[in-house]
Structures are given as C-alpha cells and as structure tokens.
Write a protein that holds these residues in place. Structure first.
Motif, short mmCIF file in Angstrom:
data_model
loop_
_atom_site.label_atom_id
_atom_site.label_comp_id
_atom_site.label_asym_id
_atom_site.label_seq_id
_atom_site.Cartn_x
_atom_site.Cartn_y
_atom_site.Cartn_z
N TYR A 1 0.86 -1.18 0.00
CA TYR A 1 0.00 0.00 0.00
C TYR A 1 0.90 1.23 0.00
N CYS A 2 0.76 2.05 -0.99
CA CYS A 2 1.60 3.24 -1.08
C CYS A 2 0.73 4.48 -0.95
N LEU A 3 1.13 5.35 -0.06
CA LEU A 3 0.43 6.60 0.17
C LEU A 3 1.41 7.74 -0.04
N TYR A 4 1.01 8.69 -0.84
CA TYR A 4 1.83 9.82 -1.20
C TYR A 4 1.22 11.09 -0.63
N TYR A 5 2.04 11.94 -0.07
CA TYR A 5 1.60 13.26 0.36
C TYR A 5 2.38 14.29 -0.43
N LEU A 6 1.70 15.26 -0.96
CA LEU A 6 2.36 16.35 -1.67
C LEU A 6 2.38 17.57 -0.75
N HIS A 7 3.57 18.09 -0.52
CA HIS A 7 3.76 19.23 0.37
C HIS A 7 4.17 20.45 -0.43
N ALA A 8 3.67 21.59 -0.04
CA ALA A 8 4.15 22.89 -0.52
C ALA A 8 4.59 23.61 0.75
N ALA B 1 -2.21 10.91 -2.77
CA ALA B 1 -2.57 9.87 -3.73
C ALA B 1 -2.18 8.53 -3.13
N SER B 2 -2.87 7.47 -3.56
CA SER B 2 -2.52 6.16 -3.02
C SER B 2 -2.92 5.05 -3.99
N TYR B 3 -2.25 3.92 -3.83
CA TYR B 3 -2.61 2.72 -4.57
C TYR B 3 -2.28 1.51 -3.73
N ILE C 1 -6.28 3.99 -5.64
CA ILE C 1 -7.30 4.25 -4.63
C ILE C 1 -7.80 5.68 -4.75
N ASP C 2 -6.89 6.63 -4.77
CA ASP C 2 -7.31 8.02 -4.97
C ASP C 2 -6.14 8.91 -5.35
N ILE C 3 -6.50 10.04 -5.90
CA ILE C 3 -5.55 11.10 -6.19
C ILE C 3 -6.33 12.40 -5.98
N VAL C 4 -5.88 13.20 -5.02
CA VAL C 4 -6.64 14.37 -4.61
C VAL C 4 -5.71 15.56 -4.40
N ASP D 1 2.08 10.07 -12.58
CA ASP D 1 3.32 9.49 -13.12
C ASP D 1 4.13 8.82 -12.02
N ILE D 2 4.21 9.47 -10.87
CA ILE D 2 4.96 8.91 -9.74
C ILE D 2 4.31 7.61 -9.27
N ILE D 3 2.99 7.60 -9.18
CA ILE D 3 2.27 6.39 -8.77
C ILE D 3 2.54 5.25 -9.74
N CYS D 4 2.43 5.52 -11.04
CA CYS D 4 2.66 4.47 -12.04
C CYS D 4 4.09 3.98 -12.00
N ASP D 5 5.04 4.89 -11.82
CA ASP D 5 6.46 4.51 -11.73
C ASP D 5 6.70 3.63 -10.50
N SER D 6 6.15 4.02 -9.38
CA SER D 6 6.31 3.25 -8.15
C SER D 6 5.68 1.86 -8.28
N ALA D 7 4.47 1.79 -8.82
CA ALA D 7 3.80 0.49 -8.99
C ALA D 7 4.60 -0.41 -9.93
N ARG D 8 5.13 0.16 -11.00
CA ARG D 8 5.96 -0.61 -11.94
C ARG D 8 7.19 -1.17 -11.23
N ARG D 9 7.87 -0.33 -10.45
CA ARG D 9 9.06 -0.78 -9.72
C ARG D 9 8.74 -1.87 -8.70
N CYS D 10 7.52 -1.85 -8.18
CA CYS D 10 7.10 -2.85 -7.20
C CYS D 10 6.56 -4.12 -7.85
N GLY D 11 6.58 -4.18 -9.19
CA GLY D 11 6.21 -5.41 -9.89
C GLY D 11 4.87 -5.40 -10.59
N ALA D 12 4.14 -4.29 -10.54
CA ALA D 12 2.83 -4.24 -11.21
C ALA D 12 3.01 -4.13 -12.72
N GLU D 13 2.19 -4.84 -13.44
CA GLU D 13 2.19 -4.77 -14.90
C GLU D 13 1.08 -3.84 -15.41
N SER D 14 0.14 -3.52 -14.53
CA SER D 14 -0.95 -2.60 -14.90
C SER D 14 -1.48 -1.92 -13.65
#
Length: 127
Positions: free
Chosen positions: A24-31, A39-41, A53-56, A73-86
C-alpha cells in the motif's frame, strides 16, 4: 519517514512527495509545511496489478497546473518498480460536484494514458 523504503520525489515548484513503498503506497504532496494533496494505490502481487485508490489535490490554487499528472506518473512509476504490470481503478460520477467535472475527470485519466470503460480505468505499465 526515514527508513530504507521511503522515496522522496522533489519538484522544484510544488514541493515534495514522500512515498513509503509496500503493498500500500500513500503519497503526500507538500508545498512548504502545507499538505496540498495525496494519492494512493494498493499492490496485488499475485496478479501483478495495482489498484489506484485516490488522487486528490486539496488546495484549489494548485489545480490545473499539471500536478495531478505528475503525481499520477509517480504512482505508475512506483507500482511498476514494485512489480505491477498494470494499474486500474474506478471513477465515480457522483464524486464531482458538477457534471462537467465528471467529463474533466475522464479526460484527465485519458490524457494520462488510461483506457476508460464506463467507470473503470486501466493502464498497462509494461513498456
């Protein structure tokens, strides 16, 4: 967030995304000190798929500036690196406040390489 599985994606204009990668990957975007989005997947290793799961973006002033695409793009890159094909997900027409937002949401995913079938979205992560 200072263990070996944490990744930091800096963006020169919008801040940083911190990611702890696991099933389970959860991303926080900070300014600065302010969280402006997340965002998460979830990764399903048995079938090599990730589920979005979401991107907000919680701060209106950061919308329509390419940040959501960057986070996707970051989510897709992370999922690919973790072995996801889609990566796949579901978008719900009742989420947007305005019916035009539903069309904008579908266009957002389509412009980021996702196939849309009714409320389901899908993107191959194979190069």
């Amino acid at each position: 967030m200072d263990n070996d599985s944490t990744k930091i994606y800096p963006h020169p204009k919008w801040g940083q995304v911190y990611v702890e990668e696991s099933d389970y990957c959860l991303y926080y975007l900070h300014a600065g000190q302010r969280v402006i989005g997340h965002a998460s997947y979830r990764l399903n290793e048995s079938d090599h798929k990730a589920t979005l799961i979401d991107i907000v973006l919680t701060a209106n002033e950061y919308r329509r500036k390419g940040i959501g695409s960057w986070m996707l793009d970051i989510i897709c890159d992370s999922a690919r690196r973790c072995g996801a094909e889609s990566i796949e997900g579901t978008i719900y027409p009742e989420n947007p406040r305005d019916p035009q937002d539903w069309e904008k949401m579908k266009m957002f995913y389509k412009s980021n390489g996702f196939e849309i079938n009714d409320i389901k979205i899908f993107k191959s992560l194979l190069s």
